[in-house]
Design a protein around this motif. Structure first.
Motif, PDB file in Angstrom:
ATOM      1  N   LYS A   5       0.592  -1.354  -0.005  1.00 26.91           N
ATOM      2  CA  LYS A   5      -0.008   0.084   0.127  1.00 26.91           C
ATOM      3  C   LYS A   5       0.739   1.097   0.155  1.00 26.91           C
ATOM      4  N   MET A  38       4.193   8.407   9.887  1.00 22.25           N
ATOM      5  CA  MET A  38       3.598   8.457   8.375  1.00 22.25           C
ATOM      6  C   MET A  38       4.843   7.714   7.627  1.00 22.25           C
ATOM      7  N   THR A  46       0.080   9.214   2.345  1.00 24.70           N
ATOM      8  CA  THR A  46      -0.171   7.641   2.124  1.00 24.70           C
ATOM      9  C   THR A  46      -1.634   7.385   1.623  1.00 24.70           C
ATOM     10  N   SER A  47      -2.333   8.221   1.932  1.00 20.98           N
ATOM     11  CA  SER A  47      -3.887   8.054   1.469  1.00 20.98           C
ATOM     12  C   SER A  47      -4.026   8.640  -0.016  1.00 20.98           C
TER      13      SER A  47
HETATM   14  C1  LIG Z   1      -1.306   8.561   7.147  1.00 19.42           C
HETATM   15  O1  LIG Z   1      -2.145   7.435   6.248  1.00 19.42           O
HETATM   16  C2  LIG Z   1      -2.073   6.288   6.555  1.00 19.42           C
HETATM   17  C3  LIG Z   1      -2.613   5.395   5.361  1.00 19.42           C
HETATM   18  O2  LIG Z   1      -3.678   5.918   5.058  1.00 19.42           O
HETATM   19  C4  LIG Z   1      -2.679   5.760   7.837  1.00 19.42           C
HETATM   20  O3  LIG Z   1      -2.641   4.581   8.145  1.00 19.42           O
HETATM   21  C5  LIG Z   1      -2.217   6.504   8.964  1.00 19.42           C
HETATM   22  O4  LIG Z   1      -2.845   6.518  10.198  1.00 19.42           O
HETATM   23  C6  LIG Z   1      -1.937   8.061   8.524  1.00 19.42           C
HETATM   24  N1  LIG Z   1      -1.353   8.917   9.506  1.00 19.42           N
HETATM   25  C7  LIG Z   1      -1.757  10.016  10.188  1.00 19.42           C
HETATM   26  C8  LIG Z   1      -1.001  10.924  11.112  1.00 19.42           C
HETATM   27  O5  LIG Z   1      -2.901  10.466   9.663  1.00 19.42           O
END
Ligand SMILES: *[C@@H]1O[C@H](CO)[C@@H](O)[C@H](O)[C@H]1NC(C)=O
Ligand SMILES: *[C@@H]1O[C@H](CO)[C@@H](O)[C@H](O)[C@H]1NC(C)=O
Ligand SMILES: *[C@@H]1O[C@H](CO)[C@@H](O)[C@H](O)[C@H]1NC(C)=O
Ligand SMILES: *[C@@H]1O[C@H](CO)[C@@H](O)[C@H](O)[C@H]1NC(C)=O
Ligand SMILES: *[C@@H]1O[C@H](CO)[C@@H](O)[C@H](O)[C@H]1NC(C)=O
Ligand SMILES: *[C@@H]1O[C@H](CO)[C@@H](O)[C@H](O)[C@H]1NC(C)=O
Ligand SMILES: *[C@@H]1O[C@H](CO)[C@@H](O)[C@H](O)[C@H]1NC(C)=O
Length: 556
Positions: free
Chosen positions: A3, A102, A137-138
């Motif tokens: 992912k 992250m 990452t999203s």
């Molecule tokens: C960042 O995105 C990832 C994947 O979508 C998620 O698992 C993670 O919790 C996020 N981190 C924050 C600090 O929002």
């Protein structure tokens, strides 16, 4: 694992095909060191990707943002930063607020809001930009690019869409800033003549004395006639409108608030119970035994600027040398009035005695006294204007009361103001908030008058450590045009309000206020509503101009 490492080429391909040719992208990406960031953040906002891990897809996003979405936005810089072992010059670490967890993110270093109020910043306390983190990452759909651009807009106070165009709010803001109200110039400006003479005085040193001899005489003669008054042409007057001419709060907002245009409103408050109810006897009766803070001077002039040399310094604390060195006018002081805590009944009696000439060489003024704190019930006798209710945020509601012979010297307030005249007249001369170098905006050292209660005399003996940030060093009734030549370009607006009239005065308009009494009531009384301003600027800062207050971006 999959992912996080699979980049979203789909979106990028889509954008690259639809929006730009690959050759459009810039070749180099700047790597910012902590000290570079500090430097740049004084005037700009920085969007920086971690350098350690700048994979192709992140580099593509970075370039897309830099070259397309924010390609025309000079207030935002794009680049990379080494986040490993990052240390600010003062040894502080980068606060990443959990972004370590992250896998892919970028950082925004927001523009530093300089604290212009303080002239003495301790070396250990250098201002550091605050940091916002965006989690990449999203990154899964085209909407995400909109989200990223919006995130940058929010943190950098910009108005772009991903294609690089101004958003609707951005277009509104631009329109507002291009249409700010300016005092119309009259054809003949007598003050300009002085300026030309000024210049001719500078021509040759030998000629100076001869040429300027006449000039000085000319200026001295003019002193007695108030130099700001163009004797050939009347001063421009504030526009006036009847409340009934206004169709809606929106109209008022668009015509006056959003373009920073002062206006006198008639027919808006005459029905207030305050006009009949707030007699001297009523106030005496109702509030006689409360304690209030009043301001006093010998001559009715409040907050003037004068030479420091006429003060005998008996203050305990010296203004620090490092501060003095930063003052552009170290030889001047702003004179704060003496203050006294007295019973409201004594104040009313004093005002009466002053009016009747029983007490001489004293002026007493209840200035911007909070109605909510001191006279809460009086709020029932006045009503907030429709125009602002639920639009701008009310910060203060004040009462102003004196015998009516006061002069508040030239200054500005960082609030949008509804000044409501209840008794007597206020003649306000207003100068634009735009080119403040012409009013020589600056920090000026303060001094405070002392009042001796047994001899009823005032003394100039206490210089303060503090500085004023809202007073002009120019005395508009007797301007020193040798020292402040740019003032000669300016023309004021004459906004004179009678009892029952309201002046809407937008924030940062410079104003000098001559009060005059209602002769049968022996007093001048007003209330004013101060709002968080729609248009704001940093101060003191002669070169800073008005911009939409970020607190009101939702109104754009
Ligand atoms: C960042 O995105 C990832 C994947 O979508 C998620 O698992 C993670 O919790 C996020 N981190 C924050 C600090 O929002
Ligand atoms: C670099 O990126 C990879 C995958 O995107 C990730 O697993 C790794 O933690 C990242 N390292 C740093 C220092 O950000
Ligand atoms: C950026 O500015 C240039 C030059 O003013 C203009 O031609 C171009 O259309 C602008 N781009 C966008 C996306 O507004
Ligand atoms: C006002 O004048 C009266 C009579 O002259 C005097 O008794 C009173 O103390 C004065 N009050 C104040 C506050 O000056
Ligand atoms: C106030 O004036 C009185 C009378 O003139 C004088 O005796 C006294 O010393 C003065 N007080 C101060 C603090 O200057
Ligand atoms: C301003 O206007 C008022 C009347 O509206 C007038 O009485 C006053 O003299 C004017 N002030 C100046 C300085 O021109
Ligand atoms: C002065 O005050 C009196 C008494 O309240 C009032 O009747 C009169 O209209 C006022 N004068 C002016 C010029 O407003």
């Amino acid at each position: 694992m999959a992912k996080a490492t699979v980049p979203n080429y789909l979106l990028l391909t889509y954008l690259l095909i639809h929006l730009l040719l690959p050759s459009y992208l810039s070749e180099t990406i700047t790597l910012y060191k902590p000290e570079d960031i500090l430097d740049a953040a004084r005037s700009q906002c920085l969007v920086l990707f971690p350098h350690e891990n700048l994979t192709k897809w992140k580099k593509d996003i970075l370039q897309l943002l830099a070259d397309v979405s924010f390609g025309n936005e000079s207030s935002v810089l794009f680049g990379t930063v080494n986040t490993d072992n990052f240390l600010w010059p003062n040894g502080r670490q980068l606060n990443l607020e959990g972004s370590k967890t992250m896998e892919n993110y970028f950082l925004i270093f927001k523009r530093i809001e300089l604290d212009r109020t303080c002239l003495l910043l301790p070396e250990t306390n250098i201002p550091i930009p605050s940091v916002a983190t965006y989690n990449l990452t999203s990154f899964v759909s085209p909407d995400v690019l909109d989200d990223i651009v919006q995130f940058i807009n929010t943190n950098c106070h910009t108005f772009r869409n991903k294609e690089g165009q101004l958003t609707v709010a951005g277009i509104h803001r631009q329109h507002i800033l291009e249409n700010l109200f300016k005092v119309p110039k009259t054809k003949e400006n007598k003050n300009l003549d002085h300026k030309q003479e000024d210049e001719s005085c500078m021509i040759g040193e030998n000629d100076y004395a001869k040429k300027c001899e006449n000039r000085d005489e000319h200026i001295t003669n003019a002193k007695t006639q108030n130099k700001y008054v163009d004797t050939k042409n009347e001063l421009q007057k504030c526009d006036r409108i009847q409340l009934s001419e206004l169709s809606s709060p929106l109209q008022f907002f668009q015509e006056f608030v959003s373009v920073s245009k002062p206006v006198i409103i008639t027919g808006a408050i005459k029905q207030w119970p305050a006009f009949t109810k707030w007699t001297r006897a009523f106030l005496h009766d109702r509030y006689g035994d409360i304690k209030i803070h009043i301001k006093m001077t010998s001559d009715g002039i409040y907050e003037g600027v004068e030479p420091k040399s006429i003060w005998r310094d008996e203050s305990e604390k010296e203004i620090p040398k490092a501060v003095l060195e930063k003052l552009p006018y170290p030889d001047l002081v702003v004179v704060r009035p003496a203050s006294r805590e007295i019973l409201f009944s004594d104040f009313l009696d004093l005002v009466e005695n002053i009016s009747q000439g029983k007490v001489k060489d004293i002026s007493a003024y209840l200035e911007y006294s909070s109605i909510a704190d001191y006279f809460p019930e009086l709020q029932e006798d006045i009503t907030e204007m429709e125009f602002f209710r639920n639009i701008l945020e009310l910060k203060h509601l004040n009462l102003w009361l004196s015998d009516g012979n006061t002069l508040g010297k030239l200054h500005f307030d960082p609030f949008d103001n509804f000044l409501c005249q209840i008794s007597g007249v206020k003649e306000l001369l207003l100068y634009e908030p735009h080119d403040n170098s012409k009013l020589y905006e600056a920090h000026i050292q303060e001094a405070v008058l002392s009042y001796n209660q047994s001899s009823h005399t005032f003394h100039r003996k206490t210089l303060l450590e503090s500085t004023s940030m809202v007073m002009s060093p120019v005395d508009i009734s007797d301007p020193d045009l040798k020292r402040f030549p740019k003032f000669a370009d300016l023309q004021p607006l004459n906004c004179t309000i009678q009892a029952g009239e309201v002046l809407y005065m937008p924030a940062f308009w410079w104003h000098e206020v001559q009060s005059k009494p209602n002769v049968s009531e022996h007093r001048n009384m007003a209330v004013n509503f101060w709002y968080e301003p729609f248009l704001t600027r940093e101060f003191p800062c002669p070169e800073c101009s008005l911009d939409v207050n970020p607190k009101y971006f939702h109104l754009l």
